[in-house]
Write an enzyme that holds these catalytic residues in place. Structure first.
Site, PDB file in Angstrom:
ATOM      1  N   GLY B  46      -7.708   0.766  -7.054  1.00 16.10           N
ATOM      2  CA  GLY B  46      -6.986   1.528  -7.900  1.00 16.10           C
ATOM      3  C   GLY B  46      -6.835   0.443  -8.348  1.00 16.10           C
ATOM      4  CB  SER B  48      -2.862  -4.126  -8.092  1.00 17.80           C
ATOM      5  OG  SER B  48      -3.432  -4.925  -8.849  1.00 17.80           O
ATOM      6  CB  CYS B  78     -10.311  -3.846  -4.450  1.00 22.68           C
ATOM      7  SG  CYS B  78     -10.817  -4.117  -5.807  1.00 22.68           S
ATOM      8  NE  ARG B 106      -5.023  -7.178 -11.212  1.00 21.42           N
ATOM      9  CZ  ARG B 106      -3.839  -6.529 -12.581  1.00 21.42           C
ATOM     10  NH1 ARG B 106      -3.503  -7.831 -13.210  1.00 21.42           N
ATOM     11  NH2 ARG B 106      -4.988  -5.412 -13.356  1.00 21.42           N
ATOM     12  NE  ARG B 136     -11.300  -3.643 -14.267  1.00 24.39           N
ATOM     13  CZ  ARG B 136     -11.147  -4.240 -15.094  1.00 24.39           C
ATOM     14  NH1 ARG B 136     -11.727  -4.684 -16.026  1.00 24.39           N
ATOM     15  NH2 ARG B 136     -10.125  -4.784 -14.882  1.00 24.39           N
ATOM     16  CG  HIS B 171     -14.106  -0.293  -3.225  1.00 20.93           C
ATOM     17  ND1 HIS B 171     -12.834  -0.477  -3.542  1.00 20.93           N
ATOM     18  CD2 HIS B 171     -14.323  -1.480  -4.685  1.00 20.93           C
ATOM     19  CE1 HIS B 171     -12.378  -1.118  -5.090  1.00 20.93           C
ATOM     20  NE2 HIS B 171     -12.698  -1.302  -5.420  1.00 20.93           N
ATOM     21  CD  GLU B 173     -12.433   1.805  -1.081  1.00 18.36           C
ATOM     22  OE1 GLU B 173     -12.667   1.376  -0.166  1.00 18.36           O
ATOM     23  OE2 GLU B 173     -11.848   1.636  -2.077  1.00 18.36           O
TER      24      GLU B 173
END
Lengths: 293, 194
Positions: B46, B48, B78, B106, B136, B171, B173
């Site tokens: 998401g 941060s 992430c 980042r 990203r 990720h 997920e």
């Protein structure tokens, strides 16, 4: 290594879930948005309320503003292009914008077709008033759908109408037999396969956010409770008296949308919201939502 | 055993779906009381910056620290990895928990247009290739002495572990592959001595 896949496009939308995407017109506003906890900013020349006031033809923002915002904030940056204007979209892809909004807020460029979004590596978000529109945009390659609502009004009624309509149309599809479904797909001008995906998951095949008329934390909570997975706020924040405070309040209300104590607390003493326009008093020629289907 | 998923913002529902597929009980964590019920915690992808502000505003940081101090397993993916790192080299003023001795940058692979997926072999997860999804994504720029690098990709550490803290820059997920989550469940079971 592959780039620009549908999984990556939808993936970024997944990362934006439970968040607020805020319209901004300059770096200062973008920084306020980031500070407030926005998950992304949408760069425009003018917010929708000012586009209404200004009249004339409304176009993609100057790359200069877009580049400046991309440089100054660390969250994803979105920008709008006119419906069907693939050359504007090519510019945004060249700039490296993270999401492109093919938006009815700007003056449409093509009377017949939307952009063929499969030709781009950059993901697209598109507005929809009903399930047919949503699925047509998904079939063209959109990775994220938002309700159209009626932009720049601060009146939530149309966003509510569109979200409820999409949900009830999905529920209706589930009651149909195979031949009725084929007929329904034909009427919506989409493939049978995409309709089957909707029935299987009970949702449209990409994330579904709310936009168009959200002005208060309670509006954001309402849309989340109706099934939105995130919220776009256009004119509502920077047309209010205290943008930072209101922006934070909307962010909080999206995370804790089902906790009335939190939404109540953040709504308290926010100061005057945007004045807005009562949708019921508007004339059809001023609607933005009907600019394409 | 209950696995909590920090649900302030981001793709927490994608983690929930995978864990449910594995028959694990999950809880979306939005308050300190929620967290108390959990045996392990996933901090999802998401933004941060958004999660950080909400952690502050809703006074969740002490609860998360307490959770870590008890030795309960934490898995950051992430944005979650950014939040549990020691330091964010690219944004040194931004808060991070310092649960794992890594420094991160980042958006180090670039913007969304540079997001990518790729199959690699991860021997400790089995023979079948594993599909990595980077969106990203951050990169680990420094690895402390006590941190074990479990997987590298093009020279970058992408899965690292220090005691009961696991971090990944991608990720797990975002695909149907459940093996990374199974690894975290194993970590949690071991911490409970089940």
């Amino acid at each position: 290594m592959v780039k620009g896949t549908l999984r990556l496009k939808v993936g970024l939308a997944e990362m934006l879930k439970g968040g607020v995407i805020m319209d901004v017109v300059n770096v200062k506003q973008a920084k306020i948005a980031e500070k407030s906890g926005a998950v992304s900013v949408m760069v425009l020349e003018r917010v929708p309320a000012d586009i209404r006031k200004a009249g004339g033809v409304s176009r993609m923002a100057d790359p200069k503003i877009i580049k400046a915002v991309m440089k100054e904030v660390s969250i994803p940056v979105m920008a709008k292009v006119r419906i069907g204007h693939f050359a504007e979209a090519q510019i945004l892809e060249h700039l490296g914008v993270d999401y492109i909004d093919e938006s009815e807020v700007l003056t449409p460029a093509d009377p017949d077709d939307h952009i063929d979004k499969y030709k781009f590596k950059t993901p697209f978000v598109c507005g929809a008033r009903n399930l047919g529109e949503a699925l047509r945009r998904v079939s063209e390659g959109a990775a994220l759908i938002r309700t159209k609502g009626e932009p720049g009004t601060g009146d939530i009624i149309e966003a509510v109408r569109h979200m409820k309509l999409i949900n009830s149309q999905i529920a209706y599809l589930k009651t149909l037999n195979a031949s009725q479904l084929r007929k329904e797909a034909d009427e919506m001008r989409v493939s049978n396969d995409v309709v089957k995906m909707v029935i299987k998951s009970g949702k449209i095949p990409v994330p579904n956010f709310a936009a168009g008329g959200i002005a208060t934390p309670a509006d954001a909570s309402l849309m989340m409770q109706l099934g939105a997975e995130s919220v776009f706020v256009g004119s509502g924040i920077f047309k209010s008296l205290n943008p930072l405070r209101r922006a934070r309040a909307v962010v909080d209300a999206v995370t804790y949308f089902d906790k009335a104590d939190v939404v109540s607390k953040v709504s308290t003493g926010l100061g005057e919201g945007m004045k807005g326009i009562d949708f019921a008093t508007m004339e059809q020629k001023d609607f933005m939502q009907t600019r394409s289907s | 055993m209950i696995i909590g998923i920090l649900g302030l913002q981001g793709d927490f529902s994608a983690h929930k779906k995978i864990l449910e597929k594995l028959g694990t009980e999950t809880l979306i964590v939005r308050t300190a009381e929620d967290l108390e019920k959990c045996d392990g915690l996933i901090i999802p992808g998401g933004e941060s910056t958004t999660m950080n502000r909400l952690l502050d505003r809703y006074k969740l940081k002490p609860a998360v620290r307490k959770f870590h101090k008890k030795g309960k397993p934490i898995f950051g993916t992430c944005a979650g990895m950014i939040l549990i790192s020691k330091k964010i080299e690219s944004h040194p003023k931004q808060f991070s928990f310092n649960f794992i001795d890594i420094e991160v940058n980042r958006n180090a692979y670039g913007r969304q247009i540079d997001s990518f997926e790729e199959d690699i072999d991860i021997p400790f997860l089995g023979k079948k290739p594993y599909r990595l999804v980077f969106i990203r994504a951050p990169k680990i720029s420094k690895l402390g002495k006590g941190v074990e690098s479990l997987v590298k990709h093009n020279g970058d550490h992408i899965i690292v572990r220090q005691d009961n803290v696991l971090a990944g820059s991608f990720h797990p997920e975002m695909t149907a592959d459940t093996r990374m989550h199974e690894y975290f469940l194993k970590m949690t079971k071991e911490s409970l001595k089940i």
